[in-house]
Write a protein that holds these residues in place. Structure first.
Motif, PDB file in Angstrom:
ATOM      1  N   LYS A  51       0.739  -1.073  -0.069  1.00  0.00           N
ATOM      2  CA  LYS A  51       0.022  -0.007   0.111  1.00  0.00           C
ATOM      3  C   LYS A  51       0.968   1.191  -0.021  1.00  0.00           C
ATOM      4  CE  LYS A  51      -3.716   2.188   2.416  1.00  0.00           C
ATOM      5  NZ  LYS A  51      -4.477   2.426   3.830  1.00  0.00           N
ATOM      6  N   GLN A  82      -0.035   8.238   1.132  1.00  0.00           N
ATOM      7  CA  GLN A  82      -0.806   9.504   0.239  1.00  0.00           C
ATOM      8  C   GLN A  82       0.536  10.301  -0.305  1.00  0.00           C
ATOM      9  OE1 GLN A  82      -4.118   9.480   0.201  1.00  0.00           O
ATOM     10  NE2 GLN A  82      -3.825  11.259  -1.529  1.00  0.00           N
ATOM     11  N   THR A 124       1.137  13.802  -2.193  1.00  0.00           N
ATOM     12  CA  THR A 124       0.432  15.074  -2.669  1.00  0.00           C
ATOM     13  C   THR A 124       1.229  15.628  -3.948  1.00  0.00           C
ATOM     14  OG1 THR A 124       2.278  16.405  -1.367  1.00  0.00           O
ATOM     15  CG2 THR A 124       0.071  15.863  -0.004  1.00  0.00           C
ATOM     16  N   ALA A 136       7.019  11.518   1.753  1.00  0.00           N
ATOM     17  CA  ALA A 136       5.833  11.321   2.182  1.00  0.00           C
ATOM     18  C   ALA A 136       5.795  10.829   3.598  1.00  0.00           C
ATOM     19  CB  ALA A 136       4.940  10.567   1.262  1.00  0.00           C
TER      20      ALA A 136
END
Length: 283
Positions: A104, A107, A109, A152
């Motif tokens: 996974k 996130q 940006t 991140a």
């Protein structure tokens, strides 16, 4: 559910459609070019009539200027409401990722994406020598992904993947491979390339370039598209163009056969004319 694999132009799509009609199944396409809308001839995707006859997933999902990767492909698979499907195509990496799973991703940006886009391999080496040693300094895609993870999460990619192991999404699945000799495959590639030209390949590529105006897009770097763009630049005449596409497609087919041989050892291989009966008996 089962999968049909094989090199490009080996007859996978026709066999899958035939079996889908016979079994009442639907099809998930494993093709990194057919995923794009408007790239119809260069991708040799099924005809509009065939797409009406059998429901397909993974075809005409996005436009050429939209981002796509294997995680999005897995999302398409997960959204299929049932599993009476035939998985078919030449992008074996997608199938391998579904069987082995992928980690996974954090996130990302737009700011992080822009920061990582410079693709600084030396910076990645300082951050994570182990991860950097496994990729080429020219592999800008994986360099960027490694830097995105670091920016991140504040973790080197190797550490991140250790804490976020891959999660397989496919159950045990039977894999059937179309076995084809080099000479037969070369003839099929030549025939398909000729059909692409007769169907308007050059006009399709002209349209794509005029609309998207960015030859760096993955869809415009695909075999069959990039050669036509070189033809527009005067690199080849029309006969040379056709031969270049045939040669590059044959090289792709060889890479696909090597990948399938090494990554799917439990597959069942047989010539095209015998594989239908074998599949019907095995499933």
């Amino acid at each position: 559910m089962f999968a049909i694999i094989g090199p490009t132009a080996s007859g996978k799509s026709d066999l899958a459609i035939k079996l889908a009609k016979k079994l009442g199944y639907e099809i998930l396409s494993l093709d990194s070019l057919s995923i794009y809308k408007e790239v119809d001839i260069a991708s040799a995707k099924p005809s509009k009539e065939e797409l009406k006859e059998v429901k397909h997933y993974g075809i005409n999902e996005i436009y050429p200027d939209e981002k796509f990767d294997v995680s999005k492909f897995i999302e398409i698979y997960k959204k299929i409401p049932h599993k009476n499907i035939i998985i078919v195509g030449g992008t074996g990496f997608y199938l391998k990722a579904m069987i082995d799973g992928i980690s996974k991703m954090p996130q990302i940006t737009e700011e992080i994406r822009k920061k990582a886009k410079r693709g600084d391999y030396e910076l990645l080496k300082k951050i994570d020598p182990l991860f950097a040693s496994k990729i080429s300094p020219s592999d800008t895609y994986r360099i960027q992904k490694g830097l995105e993870i670091y920016f991140a999460t504040d973790m080197p990619p190797s550490e991140y993947f250790k804490k976020n192991p891959p999660l397989p999404v496919l159950p045990d699945i039977k894999i059937f491979e179309i076995a084809v000799d080099r000479e037969t495959l070369r003839k099929r590639i030549e025939k398909r390339t000729g059909k692409m030209f007769d169907s308007g390949l050059i006009d399709e590529v002209a349209y794509l370039e005029a609309k998207y105006k960015d030859r760096r897009l993955p869809a415009l770097k695909a075999i069959g598209v990039k050669e036509v763009l070189d033809y527009f630049n005067g690199v080849y005449d029309k006969q040379q163009l056709k031969q270049k596409i045939i040669t590059n497609t044959a090289r792709l087919a060889k890479r696909q056969q090597t990948f399938n041989k090494t990554q799917f050892p439990q597959k069942i291989s047989a010539p095209l004319e015998k594989l239908e009966d074998i599949i019907l008996k095995e499933i």
